[in-house]
Structures are given as C-alpha cells and as structure tokens.
Design an enzyme around this catalytic site. Structure first.
Site, mmCIF file in Angstrom:
data_model
loop_
_atom_site.group_PDB
_atom_site.id
_atom_site.type_symbol
_atom_site.label_atom_id
_atom_site.label_comp_id
_atom_site.label_asym_id
_atom_site.label_seq_id
_atom_site.Cartn_x
_atom_site.Cartn_y
_atom_site.Cartn_z
ATOM 1 N N LYS A 159 0.892 -1.166 0.000
ATOM 2 C CA LYS A 159 0.000 0.000 0.000
ATOM 3 C C LYS A 159 0.929 1.215 0.000
ATOM 4 O O LYS A 159 1.195 1.822 1.043
ATOM 5 C CB LYS A 159 -0.931 -0.036 1.213
ATOM 6 C CG LYS A 159 -2.109 0.909 1.102
ATOM 7 C CD LYS A 159 -3.195 0.569 2.113
ATOM 8 C CE LYS A 159 -4.227 1.667 2.263
ATOM 9 N NZ LYS A 159 -5.049 1.924 1.102
HETATM 10 C C1 LIG Z 1 -6.158 0.358 -4.136
HETATM 11 C C2 LIG Z 1 -6.926 -0.284 -3.024
HETATM 12 N N1 LIG Z 1 -7.454 -1.499 -3.218
HETATM 13 C C3 LIG Z 1 -8.166 -2.114 -2.270
HETATM 14 C C4 LIG Z 1 -8.402 -1.517 -1.045
HETATM 15 C C5 LIG Z 1 -9.187 -2.237 0.007
HETATM 16 O O1 LIG Z 1 -8.355 -2.792 0.954
HETATM 17 P P1 LIG Z 1 -8.828 -2.984 2.469
HETATM 18 O O2 LIG Z 1 -10.057 -3.809 2.441
HETATM 19 O O3 LIG Z 1 -7.705 -3.675 3.128
HETATM 20 O O4 LIG Z 1 -9.091 -1.620 2.997
HETATM 21 C C6 LIG Z 1 -7.873 -0.262 -0.787
HETATM 22 C C7 LIG Z 1 -8.079 0.385 0.502
HETATM 23 O O5 LIG Z 1 -7.283 0.275 1.383
HETATM 24 C C8 LIG Z 1 -7.126 0.376 -1.803
HETATM 25 O O6 LIG Z 1 -6.617 1.600 -1.604
#
Ligand SMILES: Cc1ncc(COP(=O)(O)O)c(C=O)c1O
Length: 305
Positions: A159
């Site tokens: 991330k």
């Molecule tokens: C690009 C992206 N994909 C997917 C997600 C969803 O991930 P999560 O369920 O861990 O928040 C997020 C958010 O965090 C994101 O920024």
C-alpha cells in the site's frame, strides 16, 4: 458542505513518537517521500470506539514498508499503541485512522537509504466513502485506461503512495464522466480492482473475485470472503477476463473505506443490487460493530476508549 482543509483542523497528530497540535504536523518540501513516492500508509476504521482489524492493518503497514525497503523506526506494538492513543485523543465513536510512513529529508538522491524515516498517525471523521443515496441502485463505474502494474513492474502488493497516482487519475477521469469509481485491469488484461477497493461479482449463487497477486491483500476482501463462506456461499478467487463482465448478475466493492458498496453499472454492463450483495453488506456492517460473530476466532479488537 465544504470540506475543512486537512491541514487546518483542531486536534493532535502523532508524529515521530510524539503528539503535536494538528496544524503543526508539517513536513519540509524537500522530503524524499514527496518527490519519489517513498511512502506507505494504511486506512482503517474505528467503529464504536474500536479499531477494526487493527493488527492486520499494522502487519500490512510493516509489510508495505519492507517491500519499499523502509526500515520502520518503531515496533508494531508501538504503532498499535500510538494508533489507539491517537484515536482516543480524537474521541470519535466512528472514525478513520491513517498511519503513514515516509522517507525524510536526510538525502534527496533517488537512492537515499540515509534519508531517514518518519511516521505519523492521524484520525478524523469520515462517514461514507460513496454517496449513501447511491446504495439502493449501486454506484456507476468507468473502465480505467490505466492498468495496475504487475509484480515485475512495481511492488504492487504494497500500500505504497506512489502506486496511487494511477488510482487518482482513473477516479478523477471516472468522476468527470459522471461515474463514482473506475475498474482497473491488470497488465495482462484481467480484472484487478477499483481505485481504492476490491471487486466482487455474483453469478448463479456463487461469488467470483480476482485472485491475489497484482494488488494489496484486502483486509475487507478477506473479511467478506469469510462472511460469504460462513453463509455457505462458494467463493472463486480466479483470473477474470473483461469479456465476463456481461455475464455477472451482481457486483460490489469492498474496502475499509468503501465497506461493502453495491455496483449498478460498469461501462455498458448493468447489475442488480441483489439479495447476496445486500446480505453481505449487512453482515459486514454488523460484524464491524460486534453485532455478528463469525465461527472462526475473530481477531482481537483494539479499544480506544
Ligand atoms: C487500491 C486499493 N485497493 C483495495 C483496497 C481495500 O483494501 P482494504 O479492504 O484492506 O481496505 C484499498 C483500501 O485500502 C485500496 O486503496
């Protein structure tokens, strides 16, 4: 309603191990993370004064940092404690938690292991990610012209702030077309995810979602898969081709911010907000507030009051 600028709010931000007044949590313009995207972060929600899946988010934060060769100057336990204290001081019953770690100003070279590492945690109120009036019909999604980079091109399971530029562009382009979000394909042309959430489809009573590999391991994605399996629903994690978009009956997004959001349209394809989507959304919203418990052990919550 006008948004209060994020640098001009009351409260405190945890910065490099200490609490500072919100408006004083500043970084210098010559900061490696700002120029080269050497920055990782998390997005988590507080429900009823508890951070949902806090440990999983901290684990992912450290994994993201490792993928970017960033050596976090705090332990996981210290970051966990700092998140709790920041949320406590913010005092909201429901809130959003943003830990962020970036390379500092010790060097401005592209290669800068000596740049230094800085960390911050901020907590603010963030109600719904998509306009709640769209929940009944589902949001409208564009198909992005930008492709998610594969693992050969970028640390795509991190991330990492730098990877979000294509998400920002795709979402802004989608909004300019009257959509709320965009579906991104991966570099091989398979479906990947939305710009800040993962994507799921329903067909013939089963769920289909793109397999892991090209994007972050979603904490909500895993939670919703658990919820679906607890209801006896089969979940297929697999490669999904764009040609299949017309064959699905329902579609929804999952994310810490997006929670479970029904999708009504992707490009020329329409979906109904069916029972399975509605049920899983309800299950998720109950789970995060401890009104539903899954059979398998729930990870411990972290109380912030
Ligand atoms: C690009 C992206 N994909 C997917 C997600 C969803 O991930 P999560 O369920 O861990 O928040 C997020 C958010 O965090 C994101 O920024």
């Amino acid at each position: 309603m006008a948004i209060i600028p994020f640098d001009d709010r009351d409260g405190e931000i945890w910065l490099d191990g200490e609490f500072v007044p919100w408006r004083d949590a500043k970084v210098h313009v010559l900061t490696h993370g700002l120029h080269y995207g050497s920055c990782v972060f998390e997005g988590e929600r507080v429900y009823d004064h508890e951070i949902f899946k806090s440990k999983e988010h901290t684990d992912r934060l450290f994994k993201s940092a490792e993928l970017l060769a960033i050596d976090v100057p705090f332990s996981k336990a210290e970051i966990e404690a700092a998140k709790v204290e920041t949320a406590k001081r913010a005092g909201f019953k429901d809130a959003y938690v943003r830990p962020v770690i970036w390379r500092g100003s010790g060097s401005m070279g592209v290669s800068a292991p000596e740049a230094g590492v800085r960390c911050a945690i901020a907590v603010w109120e963030w109600p719904a990610y998509f306009p709640p009036e769209l929940l009944a019909k589902g949001i409208k999604m564009d198909i992005a012209r930008w492709k998610r980079p594969g693992p050969q091109s970028a640390p795509c399971t991190a991330k990492a702030a730098g990877l979000y530029i294509i998400c920002s562009l795709a979402k802004e382009e989608a909004e300019a077309k009257g959509c709320q979000d965009a579906l991104m394909y991966d570099i091989e042309g398979n479906l990947a995810e939305a710009t800040g959430a993962h994507i799921f489809f329903v067909k013939d009573g089963a769920i289909h979602t793109p397999e892991l590999g090209n994007f972050i391991e979603g904490i909500t994605r895993a939670t919703v898969i658990d919820l679906a399996r607890a209801r006896g629903i089969t979940v297929h994690e697999r490669k999904i081709k764009p040609e299949e978009l017309g064959s699905f009956e329902q579609c929804f997004l999952t994310g810490s911010a997006a929670e479970v959001t029904p999708v009504g349209e992707i490009g020329p394809n329409s979906y109904t907000v069916g029972e399975m989507t509605t049920q899983l959304r309800e299950d998720y919203l109950k789970l995060v507030r401890r009104q539903l418990v899954l059979e398998q052990d729930l990870p411990p919550r972290v109380a912030v009051s």
